[in-house]
Design a protein around this motif. Structure first.
Motif, PDB file in Angstrom:
ATOM      1  N   UNK A  63      37.024 -28.013  41.631  1.00 42.43           N
ATOM      2  CA  UNK A  63      37.765 -26.659  41.042  1.00 42.43           C
ATOM      3  C   UNK A  63      39.260 -26.822  40.871  1.00 42.43           C
ATOM      4  N   UNK A  64      40.144 -27.713  41.588  1.00 41.09           N
ATOM      5  CA  UNK A  64      41.527 -27.889  40.991  1.00 41.09           C
ATOM      6  C   UNK A  64      41.416 -28.801  40.002  1.00 41.09           C
ATOM      7  N   UNK A 262      48.452 -21.352  40.993  1.00 43.07           N
ATOM      8  CA  UNK A 262      47.743 -22.364  42.070  1.00 43.07           C
ATOM      9  C   UNK A 262      48.704 -23.466  42.615  1.00 43.07           C
ATOM     10  N   UNK A 263      49.426 -23.626  42.026  1.00 46.41           N
ATOM     11  CA  UNK A 263      50.680 -24.454  42.599  1.00 46.41           C
ATOM     12  C   UNK A 263      51.034 -24.122  44.050  1.00 46.41           C
ATOM     13  N   UNK A 264      51.437 -22.829  44.284  1.00 44.61           N
ATOM     14  CA  UNK A 264      51.652 -22.367  45.447  1.00 44.61           C
ATOM     15  C   UNK A 264      50.545 -22.270  46.513  1.00 44.61           C
ATOM     16  N   UNK A 265      49.419 -21.660  46.165  1.00 46.01           N
ATOM     17  CA  UNK A 265      48.066 -21.659  46.868  1.00 46.01           C
ATOM     18  C   UNK A 265      47.503 -22.736  47.369  1.00 46.01           C
ATOM     19  N   UNK A 266      47.604 -23.818  46.485  1.00 48.77           N
ATOM     20  CA  UNK A 266      47.193 -25.178  46.760  1.00 48.77           C
ATOM     21  C   UNK A 266      48.076 -25.874  47.688  1.00 48.77           C
ATOM     22  N   UNK A 267      49.392 -25.922  47.419  1.00 44.78           N
ATOM     23  CA  UNK A 267      50.569 -26.263  48.624  1.00 44.78           C
ATOM     24  C   UNK A 267      50.115 -25.867  49.995  1.00 44.78           C
ATOM     25  N   UNK A 268      49.830 -24.506  49.966  1.00 38.67           N
ATOM     26  CA  UNK A 268      49.706 -24.097  51.557  1.00 38.67           C
ATOM     27  C   UNK A 268      48.154 -24.430  51.882  1.00 38.67           C
ATOM     28  N   UNK A 269      47.150 -24.488  50.987  1.00 40.49           N
ATOM     29  CA  UNK A 269      45.821 -24.765  51.531  1.00 40.49           C
ATOM     30  C   UNK A 269      45.716 -26.276  51.669  1.00 40.49           C
ATOM     31  N   UNK A 271      47.167 -30.123  49.881  1.00 44.34           N
ATOM     32  CA  UNK A 271      48.119 -30.852  49.110  1.00 44.34           C
ATOM     33  C   UNK A 271      47.525 -31.680  48.276  1.00 44.34           C
ATOM     34  N   UNK A 272      46.290 -32.280  48.872  1.00 43.61           N
ATOM     35  CA  UNK A 272      45.504 -33.348  47.857  1.00 43.61           C
ATOM     36  C   UNK A 272      44.929 -32.670  46.599  1.00 43.61           C
ATOM     37  N   UNK A 273      44.311 -31.394  46.763  1.00 43.70           N
ATOM     38  CA  UNK A 273      43.947 -30.657  45.705  1.00 43.70           C
ATOM     39  C   UNK A 273      45.141 -30.049  44.765  1.00 43.70           C
ATOM     40  N   UNK A 274      46.180 -30.144  45.307  1.00 40.24           N
ATOM     41  CA  UNK A 274      47.256 -29.690  44.551  1.00 40.24           C
ATOM     42  C   UNK A 274      47.790 -30.913  43.734  1.00 40.24           C
ATOM     43  N   UNK A 275      47.717 -32.150  44.428  1.00 43.11           N
ATOM     44  CA  UNK A 275      48.175 -33.382  43.739  1.00 43.11           C
ATOM     45  C   UNK A 275      47.004 -33.535  42.419  1.00 43.11           C
ATOM     46  N   UNK A 292      43.195 -36.744  28.473  1.00 42.55           N
ATOM     47  CA  UNK A 292      43.689 -36.011  29.877  1.00 42.55           C
ATOM     48  C   UNK A 292      42.481 -35.796  30.872  1.00 42.55           C
ATOM     49  N   UNK A 293      41.288 -35.424  30.104  1.00 46.64           N
ATOM     50  CA  UNK A 293      40.034 -35.316  30.983  1.00 46.64           C
ATOM     51  C   UNK A 293      39.751 -36.468  31.674  1.00 46.64           C
ATOM     52  N   UNK A 294      39.943 -37.552  31.027  1.00 49.92           N
ATOM     53  CA  UNK A 294      39.528 -38.731  31.460  1.00 49.92           C
ATOM     54  C   UNK A 294      40.438 -39.498  32.608  1.00 49.92           C
ATOM     55  N   UNK A 295      41.669 -39.414  32.206  1.00 51.45           N
ATOM     56  CA  UNK A 295      42.629 -39.575  33.367  1.00 51.45           C
ATOM     57  C   UNK A 295      42.718 -38.602  34.667  1.00 51.45           C
ATOM     58  N   UNK A 296      42.325 -37.394  34.568  1.00 53.98           N
ATOM     59  CA  UNK A 296      42.125 -36.364  35.616  1.00 53.98           C
ATOM     60  C   UNK A 296      40.734 -37.007  36.419  1.00 53.98           C
ATOM     61  N   UNK A 297      39.665 -37.332  35.733  1.00 52.26           N
ATOM     62  CA  UNK A 297      38.435 -37.701  36.387  1.00 52.26           C
ATOM     63  C   UNK A 297      38.652 -38.864  37.299  1.00 52.26           C
ATOM     64  N   UNK A 298      39.076 -39.976  36.726  1.00 50.75           N
ATOM     65  CA  UNK A 298      39.496 -41.208  37.105  1.00 50.75           C
ATOM     66  C   UNK A 298      40.492 -40.946  38.392  1.00 50.75           C
ATOM     67  N   UNK A 299      41.294 -40.120  38.401  1.00 49.32           N
ATOM     68  CA  UNK A 299      42.425 -39.923  39.421  1.00 49.32           C
ATOM     69  C   UNK A 299      41.692 -39.262  40.739  1.00 49.32           C
ATOM     70  N   UNK A 300      40.761 -38.354  40.166  1.00 42.87           N
ATOM     71  CA  UNK A 300      40.049 -37.660  41.310  1.00 42.87           C
ATOM     72  C   UNK A 300      39.055 -38.589  42.214  1.00 42.87           C
ATOM     73  N   UNK A 301      38.651 -39.318  41.529  1.00 43.30           N
ATOM     74  CA  UNK A 301      37.741 -40.430  42.223  1.00 43.30           C
ATOM     75  C   UNK A 301      38.315 -41.356  42.915  1.00 43.30           C
ATOM     76  N   UNK A 302      39.690 -41.790  42.418  1.00 48.75           N
ATOM     77  CA  UNK A 302      40.487 -42.859  43.032  1.00 48.75           C
ATOM     78  C   UNK A 302      41.053 -42.052  44.469  1.00 48.75           C
ATOM     79  N   UNK A 303      41.247 -40.906  44.297  1.00 53.44           N
ATOM     80  CA  UNK A 303      41.825 -40.040  45.464  1.00 53.44           C
ATOM     81  C   UNK A 303      40.741 -39.898  46.571  1.00 53.44           C
ATOM     82  N   UNK A 304      39.400 -39.601  46.100  1.00 54.93           N
ATOM     83  CA  UNK A 304      38.567 -39.728  47.115  1.00 54.93           C
ATOM     84  C   UNK A 304      38.227 -40.992  47.809  1.00 54.93           C
TER      85      UNK A 304
END
Length: 558
Positions: A63-64, A262-269, A271-275, A292-304
């Motif tokens: 969702x983020x 969403x920046x404010x709400x994710x910051x409170x809830x 911070x990994x989702x905010x990133x 952008x889609x490729x970078x974001x998916x790869x980054x999400x998997x690396x964050x996991x």
């Protein structure tokens, strides 16, 4: 999508060729043929991907990520409409940083007043009637295959992202593979009628939602109106200013642009989702929707992966008069069982975090395992060297004694030490009663059984751990790989070297099957070390303790 398609058509059907201007009618006809062929190829890719269930990609669109992606797409659409609002004529850009070039050109052109004739752009002539179907130019497939696949994936990502947002708002579920097939059929059939590749329109979807459209009926009615406009009413929109269309689009983007909060709400809830949101937004703005889609998916998997490398490790204690075990650092009533350590990780153990698991285990147990093992090996090696030197010294003395007696006493040099000792025992033999022999033998046997093993920590003068059993709560394991198997075996061997027995508890059946397939169990590590629950393992460990000194010395004080 329009910018991506435009970049392909401009590269294959340029404005000029060899410094000579191409006829506008011929150029446009060629661009239409390229775009329609591209649409057919995009449709084939999307239908094929849908049939092989490529929609599983949606599982990696959190969702983020989706909200950051659609917010960036809304910004892209917003900026693309500014040239119509201000009546500017700008050259198109595609690829990374294209949004920055748009913005820059708009600012320079409007700020310096480069457009002296303030004419208002209108929609212009719209051809009436339907275009007859035309077969795609298959000779262009080889030139378009790379761009077609990219556009197919990006178009699906846009459609499924918006679909998930509306699904969350209205409480329904999106079938990603069905969306792929439907989108592919639209592009495949549309390409035959000389349409260019399309995807879900953010602005029109928001307009439809804001007017109360909730079902396929709304789409059908919209399609009928579009058909009526194409066939007959197109000329009525000839004098419609493009600025009016741009204003309608911008106003209806307000819902997506509100997602900037969403920046404010994710910051409170979280911070990994905010990133994830920030990286997705920045990558999509700077690199366009495809990269952008490729970078974001790869980054999400690396964050996991990174998050699984830093799970929560804990030592468990028993809640009094129950079989419940909780983290002693979080639950004041939970107390450690004397002589038993229970260790748990909140994540599965695999190649990326196996070393962290072992290090955290040794740290939380309060025992410097590696130090004890190294000291034990050094002392045992030193003892062996001393024994070897003593044996060599005895042999040397025997040789000297034999050579000194030489002629006076005849000694068989080949007589073994055992023979000499037996002769000495026979010479010193005294007569005792049978009862005395039995008592003496029994006493000697008891002394031998109580004699400590020379290789134990106590015999070597090393401190012993204050627990005799270690229980690994493996309830969080969902799978095991070869690195995990080796890590668990090393844990068994290391703790046994410091006289601590290791047990495993709460393993799921698939994990046990994988342990068996990996030949984890052998003569030294059997299934007797595996228990259904932590409480069962604790009960067994208390019934089978290993010797612990009366006054244990804490290794942490070394």
């Amino acid at each position: 999508m329009s910018v991506m398609v435009g970049s392909v058509t401009e590269s294959l059907a340029p404005q000029t060729l060899n410094d000579s201007t191409i006829n506008e009618t011929t150029r446009d006809a060629e661009r239409v043929r390229v775009a329609s062929t591209l649409s057919v190829l995009v449709g084939l890719f999307q239908v094929g991907l849908g049939l092989i269930h490529f929609g599983f990609l949606v599982t990696y669109l959190s969702e983020p990520l989706v909200r950051g992606y659609t917010t960036a797409a809304a910004v892209q659409v917003f900026v693309s409409q500014l040239k119509y609002v201000f009546g500017l004529h700008l050259s198109s850009h595609s690829g990374p940083l294209s949004l920055i070039y748009l913005i820059g050109a708009t600012g320079i052109s409007y700020g310096m007043g480069l457009k002296h004739i303030f004419g208002v752009d209108v929609v212009g002539n719209i051809s009436a009637g339907l275009v007859p179907p035309v077969a795609p130019n298959t000779q262009l497939f080889s030139k378009l295959v790379g761009s077609a696949f990219t556009i197919a994936v990006v178009g699906f990502a846009i459609a499924i992202s918006l679909g998930k947002i509306f699904a969350l708002r209205h409480g329904y579920r999106v079938d990603s593979n069905q969306e792929l097939v439907a989108l592919g059929l639209s592009n495949l059939i549309g390409g035959i009628f000389q349409c260019f590749p399309v995807s879900c329109s953010m602005s029109r979807s928001l307009v439809q939602e804001s007017t109360g459209g909730n079902s396929q009926v709304a789409g059908a009615i919209s399609s009928l109106f579009i058909l009526l406009i194409i066939v007959k009413l197109g000329e009525l929109f000839r004098d419609l200013p493009k600025a009016v269309l741009a204003a309608i689009i911008i106003v209806n983007l307000k819902g997506m642009l509100r997602q900037l909060s969403d920046v404010c709400s994710f910051w409170k809830a979280n911070q990994a989702d905010l990133l994830i949101w920030l990286v997705t937004f920045a990558a999509t703005i700077l690199l366009n929707l495809d990269l952008g889609l490729m970078v974001s998916v790869v980054f999400s998997l690396l964050l996991v992966v990174v998050r699984t490398q830093m799970p929560h490790y804990s030592i468990l204690g028993q809640v009094p008069d129950t079989d419940i075990y909780r983290d002693v650092a979080e639950y004041s009533e939970a107390k450690e069982v004397p002589g038993v350590k229970v260790f748990r990780s909140s994540a599965t153990v695999y190649f990326a975090n196996a070393d962290f698991y072992s290090d955290a285990l040794k740290q939380r147990c309060g025992v410097d395992v590696d130090f004890l093992i190294s000291q034990k090996k050094k002392l045992l090696k030193k003892r062996e060297q001393l024994k070897l030197k003593q044996l060599q010294k005895e042999k040397k003395l025997q040789k000297q004694a034999a050579s000194s007696k030489g002629a006076s006493v005849s000694i068989n040099v080949n007589t073994s030490l055992e023979d000499m000792r037996s002769n000495n025992v026979e010479d010193c033999k005294v007569m005792v009663s049978p009862g005395d022999k039995m008592e003496d033998a029994t006493a000697n046997g008891q002394e031998d059984s109580k004699a400590p093993d020379g290789s134990t920590l106590k015999a070597l003068g090393l401190p012993q751990p204050d627990f005799h059993s270690l229980i690994l709560d493996l309830g969080a394991l969902s799978f095991v790989d070869t690195v995990c198997l080796k890590s668990l075996k090393n844990i068994f061997h290391d703790f046994r070297d410091i006289e601590v027995e290791v047990y495993m508890a709460a393993c799921h059946s698939p994990v046990v099957s994988q342990l068996e397939a990996g030949h984890f169990f052998d003569a030294s590590i059997t299934k007797k070390h595996l228990f259904a629950s932590v409480h069962d393992a604790v009960t067994f460990a208390l019934q089978h303790p290993r010797p612990v000194p009366d006054s244990p010395v804490s290794v942490t004080r070394l």
